[in-house]
Motif scaffolding. Structure first.
Motif, PDB file in Angstrom:
ATOM      1  N   PRO A  83      37.674  21.071  50.599  1.00 45.63           N
ATOM      2  CA  PRO A  83      37.278  19.917  51.400  1.00 45.63           C
ATOM      3  C   PRO A  83      37.560  18.580  50.712  1.00 45.63           C
ATOM      4  CG  PRO A  83      35.357  21.278  50.843  1.00 45.63           C
ATOM      5  CD  PRO A  83      36.555  21.940  50.270  1.00 45.63           C
ATOM      6  N   GLY A  84      37.607  18.567  49.374  1.00 50.45           N
ATOM      7  CA  GLY A  84      37.867  17.327  48.647  1.00 50.45           C
ATOM      8  C   GLY A  84      39.341  17.044  48.433  1.00 50.45           C
ATOM      9  N   GLU A  85      40.179  18.033  48.564  1.00 51.78           N
ATOM     10  CA  GLU A  85      41.624  17.889  48.339  1.00 51.78           C
ATOM     11  C   GLU A  85      42.331  18.827  49.293  1.00 51.78           C
ATOM     12  OE1 GLU A  85      45.069  17.056  47.711  1.00 51.78           O
ATOM     13  OE2 GLU A  85      43.924  16.021  46.165  1.00 51.78           O
ATOM     14  N   GLY A  86      42.827  18.304  50.391  1.00 47.93           N
ATOM     15  CA  GLY A  86      43.396  19.107  51.461  1.00 47.93           C
ATOM     16  C   GLY A  86      44.622  19.929  51.105  1.00 47.93           C
ATOM     17  N   ARG A  87      45.275  19.599  49.976  1.00 47.12           N
ATOM     18  CA  ARG A  87      46.465  20.361  49.580  1.00 47.12           C
ATOM     19  C   ARG A  87      46.124  21.556  48.703  1.00 47.12           C
ATOM     20  NH1 ARG A  87      49.578  15.717  46.679  1.00 47.12           N
ATOM     21  NH2 ARG A  87      47.434  15.337  46.080  1.00 47.12           N
ATOM     22  N   ARG A  88      44.871  21.669  48.334  1.00 48.97           N
ATOM     23  CA  ARG A  88      44.452  22.721  47.417  1.00 48.97           C
ATOM     24  C   ARG A  88      43.608  23.764  48.168  1.00 48.97           C
ATOM     25  NH1 ARG A  88      41.838  20.224  42.443  1.00 48.97           N
ATOM     26  NH2 ARG A  88      40.502  19.372  44.024  1.00 48.97           N
ATOM     27  N   TYR A  89      43.686  25.004  47.717  1.00 49.60           N
ATOM     28  CA  TYR A  89      42.883  26.080  48.302  1.00 49.60           C
ATOM     29  C   TYR A  89      41.845  26.557  47.305  1.00 49.60           C
ATOM     30  CZ  TYR A  89      46.133  26.392  52.161  1.00 49.60           C
ATOM     31  OH  TYR A  89      46.890  26.107  53.267  1.00 49.60           O
ATOM     32  N   ARG A  90      40.726  27.005  47.837  1.00 44.01           N
ATOM     33  CA  ARG A  90      39.648  27.563  47.027  1.00 44.01           C
ATOM     34  C   ARG A  90      39.403  29.001  47.472  1.00 44.01           C
ATOM     35  NH1 ARG A  90      37.627  23.536  44.105  1.00 44.01           N
ATOM     36  NH2 ARG A  90      35.763  24.623  43.404  1.00 44.01           N
ATOM     37  N   VAL A  91      38.742  29.763  46.627  1.00 51.63           N
ATOM     38  CA  VAL A  91      38.476  31.174  46.892  1.00 51.63           C
ATOM     39  C   VAL A  91      37.001  31.447  46.602  1.00 51.63           C
ATOM     40  CG1 VAL A  91      39.155  33.529  46.331  1.00 51.63           C
ATOM     41  CG2 VAL A  91      40.792  31.685  46.030  1.00 51.63           C
ATOM     42  N   ARG A  92      36.338  32.169  47.500  1.00 47.59           N
ATOM     43  CA  ARG A  92      34.957  32.594  47.261  1.00 47.59           C
ATOM     44  C   ARG A  92      34.785  34.013  47.772  1.00 47.59           C
ATOM     45  NH1 ARG A  92      32.876  28.090  51.149  1.00 47.59           N
ATOM     46  NH2 ARG A  92      33.729  28.870  53.083  1.00 47.59           N
ATOM     47  N   LEU A  93      33.745  34.674  47.303  1.00 47.62           N
ATOM     48  CA  LEU A  93      33.484  36.051  47.709  1.00 47.62           C
ATOM     49  C   LEU A  93      32.998  36.120  49.152  1.00 47.62           C
ATOM     50  CD1 LEU A  93      31.547  37.433  44.594  1.00 47.62           C
ATOM     51  CD2 LEU A  93      33.934  37.819  45.191  1.00 47.62           C
ATOM     52  N   THR A  94      33.442  37.123  49.875  1.00 51.18           N
ATOM     53  CA  THR A  94      32.895  37.414  51.198  1.00 51.18           C
ATOM     54  C   THR A  94      31.615  38.219  50.990  1.00 51.18           C
ATOM     55  OG1 THR A  94      34.097  39.502  51.365  1.00 51.18           O
ATOM     56  CG2 THR A  94      35.207  37.530  52.240  1.00 51.18           C
ATOM     57  N   SER A  95      30.912  38.532  52.055  1.00 50.60           N
ATOM     58  CA  SER A  95      29.706  39.350  51.927  1.00 50.60           C
ATOM     59  C   SER A  95      30.055  40.728  51.368  1.00 50.60           C
ATOM     60  CB  SER A  95      28.968  39.464  53.262  1.00 50.60           C
ATOM     61  OG  SER A  95      29.802  40.020  54.235  1.00 50.60           O
ATOM     62  N   LYS A  96      31.206  41.253  51.742  1.00 55.79           N
ATOM     63  CA  LYS A  96      31.666  42.538  51.210  1.00 55.79           C
ATOM     64  C   LYS A  96      31.923  42.430  49.710  1.00 55.79           C
ATOM     65  CE  LYS A  96      35.304  45.983  52.025  1.00 55.79           C
ATOM     66  NZ  LYS A  96      36.498  46.285  52.832  1.00 55.79           N
ATOM     67  N   GLY A  97      32.527  41.333  49.280  1.00 59.62           N
ATOM     68  CA  GLY A  97      32.781  41.109  47.865  1.00 59.62           C
ATOM     69  C   GLY A  97      31.486  40.931  47.081  1.00 59.62           C
ATOM     70  N   GLN A  98      30.525  40.212  47.662  1.00 56.30           N
ATOM     71  CA  GLN A  98      29.228  40.043  47.001  1.00 56.30           C
ATOM     72  C   GLN A  98      28.520  41.374  46.852  1.00 56.30           C
ATOM     73  OE1 GLN A  98      27.252  37.169  49.451  1.00 56.30           O
ATOM     74  NE2 GLN A  98      28.527  35.478  48.758  1.00 56.30           N
ATOM     75  N   SER A  99      28.590  42.208  47.880  1.00 56.92           N
ATOM     76  CA  SER A  99      27.970  43.531  47.835  1.00 56.92           C
ATOM     77  C   SER A  99      28.596  44.389  46.738  1.00 56.92           C
ATOM     78  CB  SER A  99      28.116  44.203  49.196  1.00 56.92           C
ATOM     79  OG  SER A  99      27.617  45.501  49.166  1.00 56.92           O
ATOM     80  N   LEU A 100      29.911  44.362  46.637  1.00 52.42           N
ATOM     81  CA  LEU A 100      30.605  45.111  45.598  1.00 52.42           C
ATOM     82  C   LEU A 100      30.177  44.629  44.218  1.00 52.42           C
ATOM     83  CD1 LEU A 100      32.754  47.127  44.584  1.00 52.42           C
ATOM     84  CD2 LEU A 100      34.401  45.262  44.756  1.00 52.42           C
ATOM     85  N   MET A 101      30.116  43.314  44.024  1.00 53.15           N
ATOM     86  CA  MET A 101      29.747  42.773  42.726  1.00 53.15           C
ATOM     87  C   MET A 101      28.307  43.137  42.371  1.00 53.15           C
ATOM     88  SD  MET A 101      32.538  41.682  41.706  1.00 53.15           S
ATOM     89  CE  MET A 101      32.011  41.033  40.152  1.00 53.15           C
ATOM     90  N   ARG A 102      27.396  43.124  43.330  1.00 55.07           N
ATOM     91  CA  ARG A 102      26.005  43.532  43.068  1.00 55.07           C
ATOM     92  C   ARG A 102      25.968  44.999  42.631  1.00 55.07           C
ATOM     93  NH1 ARG A 102      24.819  40.207  47.483  1.00 55.07           N
ATOM     94  NH2 ARG A 102      24.948  41.966  48.914  1.00 55.07           N
ATOM     95  N   SER A 103      26.741  45.850  43.289  1.00 54.81           N
ATOM     96  CA  SER A 103      26.781  47.268  42.927  1.00 54.81           C
ATOM     97  C   SER A 103      27.291  47.455  41.503  1.00 54.81           C
ATOM     98  CB  SER A 103      27.685  48.037  43.872  1.00 54.81           C
ATOM     99  OG  SER A 103      27.194  48.013  45.180  1.00 54.81           O
ATOM    100  N   ILE A 104      28.309  46.710  41.137  1.00 55.85           N
ATOM    101  CA  ILE A 104      28.886  46.830  39.799  1.00 55.85           C
ATOM    102  C   ILE A 104      27.923  46.261  38.753  1.00 55.85           C
ATOM    103  CG2 ILE A 104      30.751  45.984  38.311  1.00 55.85           C
ATOM    104  CD1 ILE A 104      32.579  46.262  40.789  1.00 55.85           C
ATOM    105  N   GLU A 105      27.259  45.149  39.068  1.00 55.57           N
ATOM    106  CA  GLU A 105      26.332  44.538  38.118  1.00 55.57           C
ATOM    107  C   GLU A 105      25.127  45.424  37.828  1.00 55.57           C
ATOM    108  OE1 GLU A 105      25.565  40.853  40.023  1.00 55.57           O
ATOM    109  OE2 GLU A 105      27.366  39.926  39.226  1.00 55.57           O
ATOM    110  N   GLN A 106      24.785  46.299  38.740  1.00 52.38           N
ATOM    111  CA  GLN A 106      23.642  47.181  38.540  1.00 52.38           C
ATOM    112  C   GLN A 106      23.933  48.324  37.574  1.00 52.38           C
ATOM    113  OE1 GLN A 106      22.501  48.457  42.448  1.00 52.38           O
ATOM    114  NE2 GLN A 106      21.567  46.498  42.972  1.00 52.38           N
ATOM    115  N   LEU A 107      25.178  48.446  37.158  1.00 48.32           N
ATOM    116  CA  LEU A 107      25.529  49.551  36.254  1.00 48.32           C
ATOM    117  C   LEU A 107      24.882  49.395  34.913  1.00 48.32           C
ATOM    118  CD1 LEU A 107      29.266  50.060  37.118  1.00 48.32           C
ATOM    119  CD2 LEU A 107      27.337  51.421  37.808  1.00 48.32           C
TER     120      LEU A 107
END
Length: 107
Positions: A83-107
């Motif tokens: 949103p601050g720089e229209g020529r640049r892209y950002r990446v964030r976790l989806t709910s599926k990605g967050q769920s996967l990361m929670r599962s891995i962090e619980q190890l």
């Protein structure tokens, strides 16, 4: 380490795209998770993992819902315009990605 939880995490990873989830994907997911809800830029991923722009782009795309170089998309990350720089892209976790990361962090 609980072997049952490890088996569950591996089952989740293999259900995404068997044989196509590599260690560097997990490293990139950890970087994206650390950035929080604002996400990180491709440049952040490039610098953190010593990747070229093309390699970072390919890896992020394979983790996203847009699988340009793969038969199936993993849907773990969302790519959006900065949103601050229209020529640049950002990446964030989806709910599926967050769920996967929670599962891995619980190890």
């Amino acid at each position: 380490m609980d072997m049952g939880r490890l088996a569950n995490a591996l089952e989740i990873i293999n259900s995404l795209d068997p044989g196509a989830f590599y260690l560097h994907h997990l490293q990139i997911l950890l970087t994206i998770r650390e950035s929080g809800s604002t996400g990180c830029t491709y440049g952040d991923i490039e610098r953190r993992h010593s990747l070229s722009n093309a390699a970072a782009s390919r890896s992020v795309n394979s983790l996203s819902g847009f699988a340009r170089h793969r038969k199936t998309a993993m849907g773990l990350v969302e790519i959006f315009r900065d949103p601050g720089e229209g020529r640049r892209y950002r990446v964030r976790l989806t709910s599926k990605g967050q769920s996967l990361m929670r599962s891995i962090e619980q190890l």
